[in-house]
Design an enzyme around this catalytic site. Sequence first.
Site, PDB file in Angstrom:
ATOM      1  N   ASP A  62      16.420  72.986  29.414  1.00 13.06           N
ATOM      2  CA  ASP A  62      15.637  71.830  29.856  1.00 13.06           C
ATOM      3  C   ASP A  62      15.454  71.907  31.370  1.00 13.06           C
ATOM      4  O   ASP A  62      16.291  72.510  32.066  1.00 13.06           O
ATOM      5  CB  ASP A  62      16.343  70.523  29.477  1.00 13.06           C
ATOM      6  N   THR A 118       5.478  65.380  22.691  1.00 12.62           N
ATOM      7  CA  THR A 118       4.008  65.388  22.642  1.00 12.62           C
ATOM      8  C   THR A 118       3.534  63.933  22.610  1.00 12.62           C
ATOM      9  O   THR A 118       3.047  63.456  21.585  1.00 12.62           O
ATOM     10  CB  THR A 118       3.497  66.148  21.401  1.00 12.62           C
ATOM     11  N   THR A 154       5.843  67.997  17.055  1.00 15.44           N
ATOM     12  CA  THR A 154       4.723  67.511  16.244  1.00 15.44           C
ATOM     13  C   THR A 154       3.442  67.613  17.068  1.00 15.44           C
ATOM     14  O   THR A 154       3.344  67.023  18.143  1.00 15.44           O
ATOM     15  CB  THR A 154       4.960  66.058  15.813  1.00 15.44           C
ATOM     16  N   GLN A 187      15.148  61.964  10.861  1.00 13.62           N
ATOM     17  CA  GLN A 187      15.151  60.514  10.862  1.00 13.62           C
ATOM     18  C   GLN A 187      16.245  60.057  11.818  1.00 13.62           C
ATOM     19  O   GLN A 187      17.415  60.408  11.622  1.00 13.62           O
ATOM     20  CB  GLN A 187      15.448  59.958   9.467  1.00 13.62           C
ATOM     21  N   ASN A 250       3.945  61.565   8.086  1.00 14.09           N
ATOM     22  CA  ASN A 250       4.060  60.345   8.884  1.00 14.09           C
ATOM     23  C   ASN A 250       2.924  59.374   8.597  1.00 14.09           C
ATOM     24  O   ASN A 250       3.127  58.154   8.570  1.00 14.09           O
ATOM     25  CB  ASN A 250       4.107  60.688  10.370  1.00 14.09           C
ATOM     26  N   CYS A 302       7.549  58.402  17.011  1.00 22.38           N
ATOM     27  CA  CYS A 302       6.787  59.291  16.133  1.00 22.38           C
ATOM     28  C   CYS A 302       5.599  58.619  15.446  1.00 22.38           C
ATOM     29  O   CYS A 302       4.453  58.938  15.753  1.00 22.38           O
ATOM     30  CB  CYS A 302       7.714  59.909  15.088  1.00 22.38           C
ATOM     31  N   ARG A 379      11.626  53.272  22.262  1.00 23.49           N
ATOM     32  CA  ARG A 379      10.228  53.664  22.445  1.00 23.49           C
ATOM     33  C   ARG A 379       9.343  53.016  21.383  1.00 23.49           C
ATOM     34  O   ARG A 379       9.565  53.181  20.199  1.00 23.49           O
ATOM     35  CB  ARG A 379      10.100  55.191  22.388  1.00 23.49           C
TER      36      ARG A 379
END
Length: 482
Positions: A62, A118, A154, A187, A250, A302, A379
């Site tokens: 990272d 993303t 994703t 999940q 999703n 997500c 989020r």
Amino acid sequence: MRAEKTGVTIPYPNTQPVPAIAAVTPPSGAARPRVTFLGTGYLGATYAICYAELGYEVLGYDVDADKIARLNGGEVPIHEPGLDELLRRNLAAGRLRFSTDIAETADFGDVHFICVGTPQRADGMGADLSYVEASVTSLAQHLTRKALIVGKSTVPVGTAEWVEQLVGKHTPADLGVEVAWSPEFLQEGFAVDDVLRPNRIVVGVKSEWANGMLYAAHKGVFDLAATEDREVPLVVTDFATAELVKVAANAFLATKISFINAMAEVCEAAGGDVTQLARSIGYDPRIGNRFLQAGLGFGGACLPKDIRAFQARAQELGAGEALRFLHEVDLINQRRRTRVVQLAADLLGRRSGPAGPDLSGTRIAVLGATFKPNTDDVRDAPALAVAALLGKAGADVHVFDPQGMENARRTVPELTYEACMNDAVRGADLVCVLTEWAEFRNADPVALGELVNGRKVVDGRNCLDSTLWTQAGWTYRGMGRP
């Protein structure tokens, strides 16, 4: 085909019998592929730690030096049950480490998993692929031998082909670096088991070598399944299908959630009970009862951004009409948040004007800030969004969440955050239960009733025993319930 040693069923798209996956030798010369995970957020950190637990040599990369220092120090920067213990065990075993050095990462790995975020673009609904581009480009420029770069983030369909072009641009052709795609299905709250015991693995590949390398990189998962007498379906397919699997899944889940919330709106108008409706239709095996819990709707990192990015990409491909229904799915989901504010105003005897209700002079306890229990992720959390709306309407809002307090405070600093549930509800005119933590579901309504100013509760997740709360003297309002 069933691989006898692993108990793996491998259905190919053409459904024809296929030969066994050929064994490949990792370019590093190691006995099994050495794997790296670029991006150590929720996705990458979880995968890195769990793959070390499966026995792989793992390096997490990272650009965030503070995050890397915390991970190397045995501290997981997210809340995920069971992950802390696995991190410390595998650091001690020497199978796992983390780095900010991209050259070290490139030299270490045989299979490099791209696990960066993303997010939704600031200028539209599409996905922001800048983190994917930066990580792939940086890695590719430092590769000195053949390797496999595997997308796990994703992404919009077509991204894998674009990544191939980036790799071709930044690596010498004679290295033979290849690209594959393997979506994640984690999940939050159950992520450790989702990595170690997945319900399926999907890989998009273009060569037998890439297929063999990815099989070797997942062999620890298959071996664990064999010891536990389970099967892990393995779907080997093309790039586009592999990319579409996650966003399609999703979109389906979001649609199912919004469907039952639309039924909640109808129940409220007709006098029905959406919880009994959901239970009744859920007995039909074609429908099933999972994701039929009416309430505040979905949130998190997500589902909301993925269905919007899916719509945007379909529009670019000329298939926008096919996904027009997802716009309504999104709208239904957003309406659930304002519905809680309306219920709060009704219980507090405040009328709504053109600008919404005026809740000034009221104190409201909000129990829950994360988008779901067993995580600290706020989020796009419906609970925190509702708390902010209540505050904007003039209420004095006091929030408590078992794990998400610090993240919530950073996101919406203007609210008041309390150290425990009792402090949050003390003196409240209204209590709103907005995340279905067990602590809230199992709370004693009699004891809480002694602390509040008014025994009024909005059950934003339909997770409370309405009879129990009513018998304790509370005025109860659920979502889609009479």
